[in-house]
Design an enzyme around this catalytic site. Structure first.
Site, PDB file in Angstrom:
ATOM      1  N   CYS A  41       0.836  -1.205   0.000  1.00  0.00           N
ATOM      2  CA  CYS A  41       0.000   0.000   0.000  1.00  0.00           C
ATOM      3  C   CYS A  41       0.874   1.259   0.000  1.00  0.00           C
ATOM      4  O   CYS A  41       1.565   1.527   0.972  1.00  0.00           O
ATOM      5  CB  CYS A  41      -0.905  -0.038   1.227  1.00  0.00           C
ATOM      6  SG  CYS A  41      -1.700   1.512   1.645  1.00  0.00           S
TER       7      CYS A  41
ATOM      8  N   CYS B  73       0.124   3.839   2.716  1.00  0.00           N
ATOM      9  CA  CYS B  73       0.570   3.315   4.014  1.00  0.00           C
ATOM     10  C   CYS B  73       2.044   3.651   4.256  1.00  0.00           C
ATOM     11  O   CYS B  73       2.461   3.882   5.389  1.00  0.00           O
ATOM     12  CB  CYS B  73       0.391   1.801   4.092  1.00  0.00           C
ATOM     13  SG  CYS B  73      -1.312   1.242   3.967  1.00  0.00           S
TER      14      CYS B  73
END
Length: 145
Positions: free
Chosen positions: A64, A67
């Site tokens: 991600c 993230c």
């Protein structure tokens, strides 16, 4: 010259984290200050749900991209605080927790106080929203302020 100082300042937390990982293998789940790397459900219950302090839980994944921005920022903001913990949950390794907290997308951040979910957000939000959540959870701001 200022841009050189700025770049060095941005890299230094990452260097410190990298140095910690290289320094020695750490057998516990707490790596630096109060960042809890959640490995399983029992650990989540013991270190998050039963924690005396409020905990901000960051559901993330290695793949991600947002993230990779949010997780280090949360660590940077929360680690200096002694009245708030950060728990990091890898969604790939903790399917039961993902299901239990109905995490549909990452990054997902859930704030837990006294074993109850008191706030949450999904995605990469603006810095003010992150700071406000941390301030409320650490007691710097009340909900009415």
């Amino acid at each position: 010259m200022n841009s050189v100082i700025l770049c060095q300042g941005l890299r230094s937390p990452m260097r410190r984290l990298a140095a910690l990982r290289k320094a020695k293998s750490i057998s516990t789940s707490i790596v630096h200050n109060e960042t809890i790397l959640v490995k399983n459900n029992d650990e989540f219950v013991n270190k998050v749900m039963n924690n005396d302090k409020p905990v901000i839980v960051n559901f993330h994944a290695d793949w991600c991209e947002p993230c990779k921005i949010l997780t280090p920022k949360l660590k940077e903001l929360i680690e200096p605080l002694n009245n708030l913990d950060l728990a990091v949950v890898d969604v790939e390794d903790n399917a039961e927790l993902v299901h239990a907290f109905e995490v549909k997308a990452v990054p997902a951040v859930i704030a837990i106080k006294n074993g109850l979910v008191v706030d949450k957000f999904i995605g990469l939000v603006d810095a003010d929203m992150i700071n406000n959540l941390i301030d409320r959870m650490s007691g710097k701001k009340t909900d009415g302020a």
